[in-house]
Every structure is written in C-alpha cells, then in structure tokens.
Design an enzyme around this catalytic site. Structure first.
Site, mmCIF file in Angstrom:
data_model
loop_
_atom_site.group_PDB
_atom_site.id
_atom_site.type_symbol
_atom_site.label_atom_id
_atom_site.label_comp_id
_atom_site.label_asym_id
_atom_site.label_seq_id
_atom_site.Cartn_x
_atom_site.Cartn_y
_atom_site.Cartn_z
ATOM 1 N N CYS A 1 21.598 -17.190 8.258
ATOM 2 C CA CYS A 1 21.014 -15.962 9.448
ATOM 3 C C CYS A 1 22.464 -14.924 8.822
ATOM 4 C CB CYS A 1 21.418 -16.012 10.447
ATOM 5 S SG CYS A 1 22.307 -14.439 11.576
ATOM 6 N N CYS B 1 19.888 -9.908 5.018
ATOM 7 C CA CYS B 1 18.787 -10.236 6.427
ATOM 8 C C CYS B 1 17.797 -11.699 5.823
ATOM 9 C CB CYS B 1 18.437 -9.065 6.870
ATOM 10 S SG CYS B 1 17.698 -9.664 8.707
ATOM 11 N N GLU C 1 9.774 -9.617 13.224
ATOM 12 C CA GLU C 1 9.506 -10.636 14.699
ATOM 13 C C GLU C 1 8.490 -10.694 15.101
ATOM 14 O OE1 GLU C 1 11.414 -12.848 16.450
ATOM 15 O OE2 GLU C 1 13.028 -12.090 15.265
ATOM 16 N N ASP D 1 19.224 -19.524 12.631
ATOM 17 C CA ASP D 1 18.791 -18.032 12.633
ATOM 18 C C ASP D 1 18.828 -17.315 14.315
ATOM 19 O OD1 ASP D 1 19.046 -15.547 10.895
ATOM 20 O OD2 ASP D 1 16.190 -15.543 11.586
ATOM 21 N N SER D 2 19.392 -15.665 14.081
ATOM 22 C CA SER D 2 18.480 -16.143 15.397
ATOM 23 C C SER D 2 17.606 -15.493 16.110
ATOM 24 C CB SER D 2 19.285 -14.094 15.810
ATOM 25 O OG SER D 2 18.839 -13.598 14.671
ATOM 26 N N HIS E 1 15.354 -11.876 8.079
ATOM 27 C CA HIS E 1 14.019 -11.047 8.835
ATOM 28 C C HIS E 1 13.443 -10.426 7.806
ATOM 29 C CE1 HIS E 1 15.450 -12.666 12.163
ATOM 30 N NE2 HIS E 1 14.658 -12.304 12.952
HETATM 31 N N1 DGL Z 1 18.155 -12.639 10.685
HETATM 32 C C1 DGL Z 1 19.265 -12.154 10.485
HETATM 33 C C2 DGL Z 1 19.902 -11.602 10.112
HETATM 34 O O1 DGL Z 1 20.188 -12.075 8.441
HETATM 35 C C3 DGL Z 1 20.357 -11.446 12.177
HETATM 36 C C4 DGL Z 1 18.950 -10.468 12.071
HETATM 37 C C5 DGL Z 1 19.523 -10.130 13.579
HETATM 38 O O2 DGL Z 1 19.295 -10.811 14.585
HETATM 39 O O3 DGL Z 1 20.108 -8.847 13.720
HETATM 40 O O4 DGL Z 1 21.567 -11.137 9.721
#
Ligand code: DGL
Length: 293
Positions: A87, A204, A172, A24-25, A206
C-alpha cells in the site's frame, strides 16, 4: 532498499520456510501479490486486506499509522519472514513506525517504484526529458514521499504529482472499462498528458487494476511504472541477499490463490473474493474474515 533488520531467534533455514506477509487497505495489494507470486513460485503468502477501513488515502497520518501497525502486528503474529507493505499510502506515511514495532524486514512500495522510474528514464538515454509523473492517493501526494525518493535517485528529475482518489473505489468495483472510468481518467490525467513525462508511476497499488484505461488516456509514449512489480523485484533481491528463499520446492504447478496462500479481510469477504476472481482468475482457496481491533 526499504528494509529493517532486527535479531531473529530462528535459524535461517527455519526462517526461510516461513510465509511472506502482505497487507493493503483492500484489493489493491493483489497487484503486488500477483507480481510476488509470479516471481517467487516457491513462497507461501499471507495477505491481509483491510476492507473494513478502505480507503486509507483520504485519512490522516495518525489514523493510517494506527491501521498500518495493527495490520503489521496481525501478520507478524502469524510467523512471517518478511513484511511487504503493498500500500503506497501506508508505505509513505507509516513505514518507520511499522519498523519500530515489528522485528522483521519490511519492504514498502515507494522506494522501489521511484528507483524503477528513474532507471527507466536513464534507459532512454538521449531521448529522456527526465520528467516523471506520479499518480497516487491524496495522502501519498501530500507526504511528498515519491518526489523525495525520486530526487534521492536522480537530483535533476522533474516530478509532477496528482491525486486520483476516485480510482480506488473504481478499482474496488472492478470498473476497468466503463465509460465513467474513461471520463474520470481523462479529467484526472489531462495535466499529465500536457506535462509529457517519460514515465508515469502508478503510485497506488489499486491503480494497476485500471492500467489499460490509464495507458490509453496518457498515450503509448508514456511508460507506466507499476510500483508493485518494482517492489516484487526488490523483495526477491532481499531474499537472495539474506538467503531466505524457501528451500523447499513446491511440487506441481502453482496457481494464484491456491490453498498454499492464506487471505484475510476485515470485512465483506464475498465481495473481495469476487474482485479477486475477476482480477486474478480465481477466488482465494483460503479466505477468512477477521476482526483486528
Ligand atoms: N492501495 C493503497 C495505496 O497503494 C491505498 C488506497 C486507499 O486505501 O486509499 O495507496
């Protein structure tokens, strides 16, 4: 199912004992790691969080593709049996390119999340209005990947999508209950409340970190779909189908972040460890900061 098949020189038994790669990012993919870990306690995982380059959701297609390929190649070079793109942004923008580059099965989060949302509206039978809302990054929303995937599973579904970019830094920071988070959620989710969907896809990885505040904001009648949970279900099905579940039973109780799993980040390892601890209950036993490029 989002996967690709290439010839693999290893026999199945050797391959089955290899770890599962996840990237993931940043910390968002930990929601997918947790779902996979709970479902597949005999597996080992290698996790890469590209914390130096987060967020991906505000970047261009070419940049996200490049980052995603670098992450995938790093994990593939560690000998993994399957790659989970934890991600949504990378799944929406870069899955075909990743598959082109690495000769192993790849599972993303978009297809599983979309299929689960459709299945959920079907379960409601007469009470369904077939309305599905999706919240995701700007890049995922612009790609229209969720709407396409939902319509593939259910042509008549009505889809409403909105981007919630500030949710990524809030997750985050692990700001899960702060008043600022509550008021940002109210602003972002106002239109979704009016839309009154059956299901809201957390598009997402996150966002499940902010699950409570999102549920409170949209109301209990809306079912939240965690694309990470849905992805973990499909990973298990794929491993069963390919007879690639680890045949060696791990003795004793497994815990999240134990020393059988290896975590890599591209920056700020201590910060990652703190968020992981608050979110998963413990810090990764094995965590390394690396340079990818
Ligand atoms: N967690 C990621 C997603 O599912 C990316 C969040 C990001 O880096 O902008 O899209």
């Amino acid at each position: 199912m989002e996967n690709s098949n290439e010839q693999n020189p290893l026999n199945n038994q050797t391959k089955a004992s290899l770890p599962i790669g996840i990237f993931d990012s940043g910390v968002g993919g930990l929601t997918v790691y947790r779902a996979l870990h709970n479902r597949l306690p005999n597996e080992h995982f290698i996790y890469l969080g590209d914390t130096a380059r987060v967020p991906y959701g505000t970047k261009s297609l070419a940049t996200v593709e490049r980052y995603a390929i670098e992450n995938a190649e790093f994990l593939a070079s560690h000998g993994i049996k399957i790659l989970v793109v934890a991600c949504n942004t990378a799944s929406a923008l870069a899955l075909p390119k990743i598959r082109e580059k690495i000769g192993i099965d790849v599972v993303g989060v978009i297809g599983p999340g979309a299929r689960k949302a459709v299945a959920m509206t079907r379960d409601r039978q007469n009470e369904t209005n077939q309305k599905i809302a999706v919240i995701a990054t700007e890049a995922t929303v612009s790609s229209n990947a969720y709407a396409l995937s939902i319509h593939q599973a259910e042509e008549t579904a009505v889809v409403y999508q909105t981007a919630c970019p500030l949710f990524v830094p809030l997750a985050e920071e692990n700001w899960t209950k702060e008043p600022e988070t509550v008021s940002i959620a109210k602003k972002y989710l106002e239109k979704i409340k009016e839309f009154q969907p059956d299901a809201l896809v957390l598009g997402c990885t996150h966002y499940p970190i902010l699950r409570e505040v999102i549920q409170q904001t949209v109301g209990e009648n809306v079912t939240l779909i965690d694309s990470g949970e849905a992805c973990a279900e499909e990973v298990e099905q794929l491993l069963d189908f390919k007879e690639l579940k680890n045949p060696q039973k791990i003795e004793g109780e497994r815990t999240l972040c134990d020393d059988l799993d290896h975590f890599y980040v591209t920056d700020a390892a201590e910060r990652f460890a703190r968020v992981a601890e608050r979110f998963l209950g413990s810090q990764p036993a094995k965590l390394e900061a690396i340079e990818l490029y």
